[in-house]
Motif scaffolding. Structure first.
Motif, mmCIF file in Angstrom:
data_model
loop_
_atom_site.group_PDB
_atom_site.id
_atom_site.type_symbol
_atom_site.label_atom_id
_atom_site.label_comp_id
_atom_site.label_asym_id
_atom_site.label_seq_id
_atom_site.Cartn_x
_atom_site.Cartn_y
_atom_site.Cartn_z
ATOM 1 N N ASP A 153 25.786 -10.697 98.862
ATOM 2 C CA ASP A 153 25.595 -9.813 100.022
ATOM 3 C C ASP A 153 26.959 -9.318 100.483
ATOM 4 O O ASP A 153 27.774 -10.071 101.003
ATOM 5 N N LEU A 154 27.192 -8.014 100.263
ATOM 6 C CA LEU A 154 28.440 -7.364 100.678
ATOM 7 C C LEU A 154 28.170 -6.265 101.700
ATOM 8 O O LEU A 154 28.993 -5.372 101.900
ATOM 9 N N SER A 155 27.027 -6.351 102.373
ATOM 10 C CA SER A 155 26.597 -5.272 103.269
ATOM 11 C C SER A 155 27.433 -5.202 104.537
ATOM 12 O O SER A 155 27.977 -6.192 105.004
ATOM 13 N N TRP A 156 27.532 -3.981 105.093
ATOM 14 C CA TRP A 156 28.149 -3.721 106.387
ATOM 15 C C TRP A 156 29.559 -4.302 106.499
ATOM 16 O O TRP A 156 29.949 -4.819 107.534
ATOM 17 N N ARG A 162 33.830 3.497 94.454
ATOM 18 C CA ARG A 162 32.768 3.351 93.466
ATOM 19 C C ARG A 162 32.257 1.920 93.400
ATOM 20 O O ARG A 162 33.025 0.962 93.481
ATOM 21 N N ILE A 163 30.932 1.786 93.283
ATOM 22 C CA ILE A 163 30.341 0.477 93.038
ATOM 23 C C ILE A 163 30.691 0.080 91.601
ATOM 24 O O ILE A 163 30.371 0.800 90.659
ATOM 25 N N PRO A 164 31.358 -1.058 91.406
ATOM 26 C CA PRO A 164 31.777 -1.409 90.040
ATOM 27 C C PRO A 164 30.580 -1.696 89.139
ATOM 28 O O PRO A 164 29.724 -2.527 89.483
ATOM 29 N N PRO A 165 30.494 -1.032 87.999
ATOM 30 C CA PRO A 165 29.377 -1.293 87.080
ATOM 31 C C PRO A 165 29.417 -2.696 86.491
ATOM 32 O O PRO A 165 28.426 -3.165 85.922
ATOM 33 N N GLN A 166 30.567 -3.393 86.647
ATOM 34 C CA GLN A 166 30.665 -4.767 86.154
ATOM 35 C C GLN A 166 29.651 -5.692 86.824
ATOM 36 O O GLN A 166 29.354 -6.776 86.311
ATOM 37 N N ASN A 172 22.011 -13.392 86.254
ATOM 38 C CA ASN A 172 21.237 -14.377 87.006
ATOM 39 C C ASN A 172 20.966 -13.932 88.452
ATOM 40 O O ASN A 172 20.278 -14.629 89.205
ATOM 41 N N LEU A 173 21.510 -12.787 88.811
ATOM 42 C CA LEU A 173 21.421 -12.336 90.203
ATOM 43 C C LEU A 173 19.975 -12.047 90.599
ATOM 44 O O LEU A 173 19.246 -11.330 89.907
ATOM 45 N N GLN A 174 19.587 -12.613 91.733
ATOM 46 C CA GLN A 174 18.248 -12.381 92.271
ATOM 47 C C GLN A 174 18.270 -11.528 93.537
ATOM 48 O O GLN A 174 17.298 -10.846 93.850
ATOM 49 N N TYR A 175 19.389 -11.552 94.273
ATOM 50 C CA TYR A 175 19.504 -10.820 95.548
ATOM 51 C C TYR A 175 20.822 -10.063 95.533
ATOM 52 O O TYR A 175 21.890 -10.657 95.356
ATOM 53 N N LEU A 176 20.747 -8.731 95.727
ATOM 54 C CA LEU A 176 21.946 -7.905 95.779
ATOM 55 C C LEU A 176 21.823 -6.938 96.950
ATOM 56 O O LEU A 176 20.908 -6.109 96.988
ATOM 57 N N ASN A 177 22.765 -7.041 97.901
ATOM 58 C CA ASN A 177 22.757 -6.169 99.075
ATOM 59 C C ASN A 177 24.111 -5.487 99.181
ATOM 60 O O ASN A 177 25.123 -6.120 99.452
ATOM 61 N N LEU A 178 24.092 -4.161 98.945
ATOM 62 C CA LEU A 178 25.304 -3.349 99.025
ATOM 63 C C LEU A 178 25.204 -2.321 100.145
ATOM 64 O O LEU A 178 25.860 -1.278 100.118
ATOM 65 N N ASP A 179 24.376 -2.603 101.120
ATOM 66 C CA ASP A 179 24.132 -1.690 102.242
ATOM 67 C C ASP A 179 25.451 -1.244 102.867
ATOM 68 O O ASP A 179 26.262 -2.058 103.291
ATOM 69 N N THR A 180 25.656 0.073 102.899
ATOM 70 C CA THR A 180 26.885 0.606 103.457
ATOM 71 C C THR A 180 26.589 1.926 104.133
ATOM 72 O O THR A 180 25.569 2.544 103.912
ATOM 73 N N SER A 207 16.892 -10.462 86.435
ATOM 74 C CA SER A 207 16.317 -11.459 87.353
ATOM 75 C C SER A 207 16.239 -10.944 88.787
ATOM 76 O O SER A 207 15.803 -11.668 89.690
ATOM 77 N N LEU A 208 16.654 -9.692 89.000
ATOM 78 C CA LEU A 208 16.780 -9.174 90.367
ATOM 79 C C LEU A 208 15.414 -9.038 91.038
ATOM 80 O O LEU A 208 14.483 -8.449 90.496
ATOM 81 N N GLU A 209 15.334 -9.579 92.249
ATOM 82 C CA GLU A 209 14.123 -9.486 93.055
ATOM 83 C C GLU A 209 14.313 -8.617 94.300
ATOM 84 O O GLU A 209 13.363 -8.019 94.791
ATOM 85 N N HIS A 210 15.528 -8.558 94.830
ATOM 86 C CA HIS A 210 15.810 -7.817 96.068
ATOM 87 C C HIS A 210 17.046 -6.957 95.841
ATOM 88 O O HIS A 210 18.122 -7.469 95.548
ATOM 89 N N LEU A 211 16.879 -5.622 96.005
ATOM 90 C CA LEU A 211 17.995 -4.693 95.837
ATOM 91 C C LEU A 211 18.055 -3.768 97.042
ATOM 92 O O LEU A 211 17.091 -3.076 97.355
ATOM 93 N N ASP A 212 19.207 -3.769 97.710
ATOM 94 C CA ASP A 212 19.423 -2.903 98.865
ATOM 95 C C ASP A 212 20.724 -2.144 98.650
ATOM 96 O O ASP A 212 21.804 -2.731 98.652
ATOM 97 N N MET A 213 20.602 -0.816 98.453
ATOM 98 C CA MET A 213 21.778 0.041 98.288
ATOM 99 C C MET A 213 21.787 1.125 99.370
ATOM 100 O O MET A 213 22.251 2.240 99.155
ATOM 101 N N THR A 214 21.282 0.775 100.539
ATOM 102 C CA THR A 214 21.222 1.730 101.653
ATOM 103 C C THR A 214 22.598 2.332 101.927
ATOM 104 O O THR A 214 23.588 1.626 102.040
ATOM 105 N N GLY A 215 22.629 3.661 102.029
ATOM 106 C CA GLY A 215 23.856 4.353 102.366
ATOM 107 C C GLY A 215 24.784 4.612 101.201
ATOM 108 O O GLY A 215 25.766 5.342 101.360
ATOM 109 N N VAL A 216 24.518 4.051 100.028
ATOM 110 C CA VAL A 216 25.345 4.320 98.861
ATOM 111 C C VAL A 216 25.026 5.730 98.365
ATOM 112 O O VAL A 216 23.855 6.077 98.169
ATOM 113 N N ASN A 217 26.023 6.540 98.161
ATOM 114 C CA ASN A 217 25.825 7.920 97.731
ATOM 115 C C ASN A 217 25.409 7.939 96.261
ATOM 116 O O ASN A 217 26.200 7.662 95.369
ATOM 117 N N LEU A 218 24.139 8.286 96.025
ATOM 118 C CA LEU A 218 23.602 8.364 94.662
ATOM 119 C C LEU A 218 23.135 9.786 94.356
ATOM 120 O O LEU A 218 22.211 9.994 93.577
#
Length: 937
Positions: A153-156, A162-166, A172-180, A207-218
Motif C-alpha cells: 500500500d503506497l496510496s496517498w 511512472r509506476i515501475p513495471p518491475q 505473490n502479491l494479493q493487495y496493491l494500492n497505488l491510489d494517488t 495472485s492479485l485480489e485487490h487493485l486500486d490505481m485511483t488517480g493514476v493517469n492511464l
C-alpha cells in the motif's frame, strides 16, 4: 462496500469504479498469521534485518519523531515492525501515516527517501507506507524485488512519475494500492501525480485480489480491460479518475469522463459483484446482456446520461440475481416514464434504491412496500404524483431514510397509524402532507434530518412535535401556514440549523439551542423584543426579517462572535444601535465576523453606528429606510475596507460625501438616496474600481451576500435578497440572487451641488446611475457614452445646461433615460437605442431649449416666449392654464403643510405629485402645440 469520495478530488479527471466483492471473504492478505507484535516471550529480531531497518530509517525525514521507539536491539518491539512469532523474521512493516484517521494528510508524516536497504528484509510480506509525504519522488523500482510481498500500500503518499513495471515481478502479491492524485505540494509547486503508459505488467500478478490505481493517469492505455480480465483472482478493481478509454473502437477520453453508449463488454463480466460507472457521460440504455450478471450485488450508474424508459431498464436488470442485488443507484440521469407495476421479484433483497433527479412520472407502485430489506428510498426531484398510503409503508420495518422531495405526491395515512420504522432522514419537501399536521411524525423520535417545507400544512403546531424533533439536527418547516408559538424549551433541542420561515408563528423568540448555527424565522408574526441572551454562541446566520419585532437592538449581539449574516430588516426596531460593552471588546475579541448585515426598514435612529468599526469583514450593509442622522464618518473607508454594497437610502444623513468613502475599492453598490447630503461628488470616485471593472472577488461577493442564506441547499432562492430593492428604470425593482451583479450609484433626492464630475464616465460597469432631484449644474459629462453597461440613467430635476452629448446614442444597453426638468438646449441626439426607449416625450420634458425629434423642429420658428399672447383664443387658453396651475399649487401647499409632520408620508406623496405634475405638463404642452399649429395653419 467502498464508495469513492469524489468531493476530495478537485481536478476534473475521469472516473470509473469497477469494484468486485465476493460473497465469501477471502483469506487475510496479511503475510503470516503468526506475525504478531512481540511480547516478552518473543526473541529479538535478526541482526541483519535490524541493520536494514536502521538504514531505512536513516534515509527518512522524521522531524516530529514519529518513530521514537526505533532504538535498542529488539527491532521486533519497534513501532510498526512485526516479526514472525515462529522465526523472528520481520514479516510486516506498517508505517501508515495519521492522515487516514483524520482526513488531513498534511499532519505529521514521514518523508525523505525510501532506501533499498528494505531488500534486506527477505521475508517481508506486508508493506504499508500510505498517507506519508514522499513528494517529488518516484516509486522505487527495487520494490519489484520484494518477492515475498503479499500486501503493498503506497496510496496517498504523493509519489510522482511512472509506476515501475518491475512491480509485475511480485507474483505473490494479493493487495496493491497505488491510489494517488494530482496535488500542490507544500512549496506550492504543482505535481502531476503518477502515470503508466503500459500496464501489461499487471497480467503477471496472478495472485492479485485487490487493485486500486485511483488517480493514476492511464489516458494512453487502450486495452486495459483485456489486461484486467487476465487477473484470475481479482475481486476488487478501482480505476477512478484514471482518464481511461473503455474500448478502442467506440469511445474516446474527454475531460468530462467517458462518453458514448454503455459498452456491451459489461455483460461478459459474469462474476462481477459490484459495478460502479457513476459520474461519467455514458448515454443511452444499459446493455441488454446485463441480464447475465447473476452475482451482481451493487449497481451504481448514477450521474450519467442514461435515457429511455425506467421500466425497460428494470427489465434489463439480471433476473438471475434476484436474491443478490442489494444496491441500485441511478440518480442524476434522464430516465423517463413510470416505474413498472411489478418488479419486486428482481429486487426482493434490495436495501438501497436511489432514483432521484430523473424525469420519472406516474404513481409510486405498491410493490415498493414489499421491499422488506429496504433501508433507503430516494425518489426525490422527479415528476411523480398520486398517493402514497399505508400499503406503501407498513412493511418497511428496516427503512431509515425516506426522500420524496419535489414531487407531487400526497402522503395519506390514518391519523392513528403507527409506522413500523424509525427514520433518521425524512425529506418530503413539496409533497402534500396537509392541511393537518401529520400525526405519524409523532413516532419518529430519532430523526436527524427533517424537511416538511412547502407541504400545504395549515394547522397549529402541536406540542408533541417539539418533543419528537428534540434530537433533529436539521429542521425545515418553511413555507407553510403553521401557527402557534416557539416553545420555551427550545434551548434544549439539539438542532444545528432550523428554517421556520414563511409561516404564521407568533410570540417572542425564546432562548436558542446551544448547538444552533443557522436560524431562519423570517416572514412570520413574531413580536416582542430580541432576547437579551440568544443562547447560541456558535450562531453563524440569523434571519428575522419581515416580522413585528420591537424594541432596541441588544448588545448581546456582540457575544455572537461567529455571526456572519444578520438580517433584522422590516421589523419595528427602534432607538440607536449601541456599541459593544467594554467587557465584550477585550484584546482577543475585538472584531466581529459579520459579512452580511441588514437593519433596513425599521425605526432605528442615532448616528452612523460606531459598532460597525468592529466589522472589518463586512461586505453587505443595509441601513436604509430608518431615521439615522448625522454625517457619514470618515472611518468607513478604513474600517470597512471589504465593503461592496452600501445602502443608506431614506434616512436623515447630512453633510458631504466623505472622500474616504472612495477608498472602498470593492464598492460597487452605493445608495445614498433620500437623505440631505450636500456638497459635490468627490472626483476620487474613480478609486471605486468595483464600479469600473469586474473584480476577481466574485466568489467573496457570492459568499458575502448569500452567506448562510441557503440554510438548506435545496431552497430555491436566496431568501434575504427580497429585502433588497433598487430604484432603477423609474421604479423600485426587486433583486434576488442577481444583486451581486448589480453595479449601482444612486445619489438622488439630496442637496448635492456643483458639476457632475467627468470622472463618473469612467465607472464603466455601472448599470444604474441616478443623480436626479439634486442641484447639479453645468454640462452632462461629454464621455457619458463610455458607460456601456448602463441600463438606467436618470439626471432629471437638476439645473444641468448645455447640449445633450452625442455619445449618449452609443449606450446600447440603455433601456430607461430621464433628462427631464433641466435647462438643456440644442438638438436631441438620435440613435438606434434612443429610438427604442419607452415614453420618449417624458424623457426630455421641462427642457424648453431642446429641439429635434419629439420636440420643436430645429429649423422652424424660435421657441415661443412663455406667456406671449397669440390672440384671444390663446389668451383664454393661457388664462385657463394659469387658473388650473394656481389651483394645483394651492393643493400642493395644503398637502405639503400636512406632511411636514410625517416624513414617510412626505416622501411617498412627493413621488405621487411628481408623476401627476409630469402628466399635466405633457397635456399642456401637447395642447399648446396643437393650438399653435391650428393658428399658424
Amino acid at each position: 462496500m467502498a464508495k469513492a469520495d469524489m468531493d476530495t478530488l478537485q481536478l476534473a479527471c475521469i472516473q470509473i469504479a469497477i469494484a468486485l466483492l465476493l460473497l465469501t471473504q477471502a483469506k487475510s492478505t496479511t503475510e503470516d498469521t503468526s506475525a504478531v507484535r512481540p511480547n516478552n516471550t518473543v526473541p529479538s529480531c535478526i541482526a541483519g534485518e535490524r541493520s536494514a531497518l536502521l538504514a531505512f530509517r536513516a534515509g527518512l525525514s522524521d522531524p516530529t519523531n514519529l518513530l521514537p521507539s526505533w532504538k535498542g536491539d529488539d527491532c521486533c518491539r519497534w513501532k510498526g515492525v512485526y516479526c514472525s512469532n515462529r522465526t523472528s523474521h520481520v514479516v510486516r512493516l506498517d508505517l501508515r501515516g495519521p492522515g487516514y484517521r483524520t482526513g488531513n494528510e498534511s499532519r505529521q508524516v514521514l518523508a525523505g527517501n525510501i532506501s533499498s536497504s528494505l531488500l534486506g528484509l527477505h521475508h517481508l510480506r506486508y508493506l504499508d507506507l500510505s498517507y506519508n509525504r514522499f513528494d517529488k519522488m518516484q516509486i522505487p523500482e527495487f520494490m519489484g524485488s520484494l518477492h515475498q510481498l503479499r500486501y503493498l500500500d503506497l496510496s496517498w503518499s504523493q509519489f510522482i512519475g511512472r509506476i515501475p513495471p518491475q512491480l509485475g515481478n511480485l507474483s505473490n502479491l494479493q493487495y496493491l494500492n497505488l491510489d494517488t492524485i494530482s496535488y500542490v505540494s507544500v512549496d506550492s509547486s504543482f505535481h502531476r501525480g503518477t502515470y503508466s503508459t503500459d500496464i501489461t505488467w499487471l497480467s503477471r500478478l496472478t495472485s492479485l485480489e485487490h487493485l486500486d490505481m485511483t488517480g493514476v493517469n492511464l489516458s494512453t492505455i487502450v486495452h486495459w480491460l483485456r489486461v484486467v480480465n487476465m487477473l484470475p483472482t481479482l475481486k476488487v478493481l478501482r480505476l477512478i479518475h484514471c482518464q481511461l478509454r473503455i474500448s478502442p473502437d467506440s469511445l474516446d477520453i474527454s475531460s468530462n469522463g467517458f462518453y458514448g453508449p454503455f459498452p456491451d463488454a459489461i455483460g461478459n463480466m459474469t462474476s462481477i459483484v459490484e459495478l460502479d460507472l457513476s459520474d461519467n457521460n455514458l448515454v443511452g440504455m444499459i446493455p441488454f446482456n446485463m441480464k447475465n450478471l447473476c452475482n451482481l450485488e451493487t449497481l451504481d450508474f448514477s450521474v450519467n446520461n442514461i435515457n429511455g424508459s425506467i421500466a425497460e431498464l428494470f427489465h434489463r436488470l439480471p433476473s438471475c440475481s434476484r436474491n443478490n442485488l442489494q444496491w441500485l443507484s441511478l440518480h442524476h440521469n434522464n430516465l423517463t416514464g413510470s416505474l413498472p407495476t411489478t418488479a419486486v421479484e428482481r429486487l426482493s433483497n434490495l436495501s438501497w434504491l436511489d432514483l432521484h433527479h430523473n424525469k420519472l412520472t406516474g404513481h409510486v407502485p405498491v410493490w415498493i412496500g414489499e421491499l422488506k430489506q429496504l433501508m433507503m428510498l430516494d425518489l426525490s426531484y422527479n415528476n411523480l404524483d398520486g398517493v402514497i398510503h399505508e400499503g406503501h409503508l407498513s412493511r418497511l420495518d428496516m427503512l431509515e431514510e425516506l426522500r420524496l422531495s419535489d414531487n407531487s405526491i400526497a402522503i395519506t395515512v390514518s391519523p392513528t397509524w403507527v409506522p413500523p420504522f424509525s427514520l433518521g432522514t425524512i425529506e418530503l419537501r413539496s409533497c402534500q402532507l396537509g392541511p393537518k399536521f401529520p400525526m405519524w411524525l409523532r413516532w419518529q423520535t430519532h430523526v436527524m434530518s427533517l424537511d416538511i417545507s412547502n407541504t400545504s400544512i395549515n394547522d397549529i403546531i402541536p406540542d408533541w412535535f417539539w418533543t419528537a424533533a428534540s434530537s433533529v439536527m436539521s429542521l425545515n418547516i418553511r413555507n407553510n401556514q403553521i401557527t402557534g408559538f416557539l416553545p420555551s424549551t427550545m434551548e434544549f433541542m439539539r438542532a444545528k440549523q432550523m428554517d421556520f420561515s414563511s409561516n404564521q408563528l407568533g410570540g417572542p423568540i425564546p432562548k436558542l439551542p446551544i448547538t444552533l448555527t443557522n436560524l431562519d424565522l423570517s416572514r412570520n408574526n413574531l413580536v416582542g423584543p430580541l432576547p437579551l441572551d440568544f443562547g447560541a454562541p456558535g450562531l453563524e446566520n440569523l434571519f428575522l426579517y419581515n416580522n413585528m419585532i420591537s424594541g432596541a437592538i441588544p448588545s448581546s449581539l456582540c457575544k455572537l462572535r461567529s455571526l456572519q449574516s444578520l438580517d433584522l430588516s422590516r421589523n419595528n426596531l427602534n432607538g440607536p444601535i449601541t456599541d459593544c460593552p467594554v467587557n465584550e471588546s477585550s484584546t482577543n475579541m475585538t472584531d466581529l465576523s459579520i459579512v452580511n448585515l441588514s437593519f433596513g426598514n425599521n425605526n432605528l435612529s442615532g448616528e452612523f453606528p460606531s459598532l460597525l468599526q468592529k466589522c472589518p469583514r463586512l461586505i453587505f450593509l443595509d441601513l436604509g429606510h430608518n431615521q439615522f442622522s448625522g454625517a457619514l464618518p470618515a472611518w468607513i473607508g478604513e474600517k470597512l475596507s471589504s465593503l461592496s454594497f452600501l445602502r443608506l437610502r431614506s434616512n436623515m444623513f447630512h453633510g458631504q460625501i466623505p472622500v474616504e468613502l472612495t477608498k472602498l475599492v470593492n464598492l460597487q453598490y452605493l445608495d445614498l438616496a433620500y437623505n440631505n447630503i450636500s456638497g459635490c461628488i468627490p472626483r476620487s470616485i474613480v478609486n471605486c474600481t468595483g464600479m469600473i471593472q469586474k473584480g476577481d472577488n466574485s466568489d467573496e461577493l457570492l459568499y458575502g451576500f448569500t452567506s448562510g442564506t441557503r440554510l438548506f441547499p435545496e431552497n430555491e432562492l436566496v431568501d434575504n435578497a427580497d429585502s433588497v430593492t433598487v430604484l432603477t428604470k423609474g421604479q423600485e425593482r426587486l433583486y434576488t440572487g442577481g444583486i451581486i451583479d448589480m453595479v449601482n450609484l444612486d445619489l438622488s433626492c439630496n442637496s448635492l451641488t456643483g458639476e457632475i464630475p467627468e470622472e463618473i464616465s469612467t465607472l464603466m460597469e455601472l448599470k444604474n446611475l441616478n443623480l436626479s432631484w439634486n442641484n447639479f449644474n453645468g454640462k452632462i459629462p461629454e464621455n457619458v457614452g463610455a458607460l456601456m453597461q448602463v441600463e438606467s440613467l436618470d439626471l432629471s430635476h437638476n439645473d444641468l445646461s448645455g447640449e445633450i452629448p452625442s455619445s449618449l446614442s452609443a449606450l446600447t444597453s440603455l433601456s430607461c433615460l430621464n433628462l427631464s426638468y433641466n435647462n438643456l438646449r440644442g438638438r436631441i441626439p438620435t440613435g438606434n437605442q434612443l429610438q427604442t426607449l419607452e415614453d420618449p416625450t417624458y424623457i426630455y420634458i421641462g427642457n424648453p431649449g431642446l429641439c429635434g425629434p419629439l420636440s420643436v423642429n430645429c429649423s422652424s420658428q424660435p421657441e415661443p416666449i412663455p406667456g406671449e399672447n397669440h390672440g384671444d383664443a390663446s389668451g383664454d387658453l393661457v388664462s385657463f392654464f394659469l387658473a388650473m396651475g394656481s389651483g394645483y399649487v394651492m393643493g400642493l401647499w395644503v398637502v405639503f403643510c400636512t406632511f411636514l409632520f410625517k416624513r414617510r408620508w412626505r416622501v411617498s406623496w412627493y413621488s405621487l405629485c411628481d408623476s401627476l405634475y409630469d402628466w399635466v405638463y405633457v397635456q399642456v404642452a401637447v395642447t399648446w402645440t396643437s393650438f399653435r399649429a391650428e393658428i399658424n395653419g
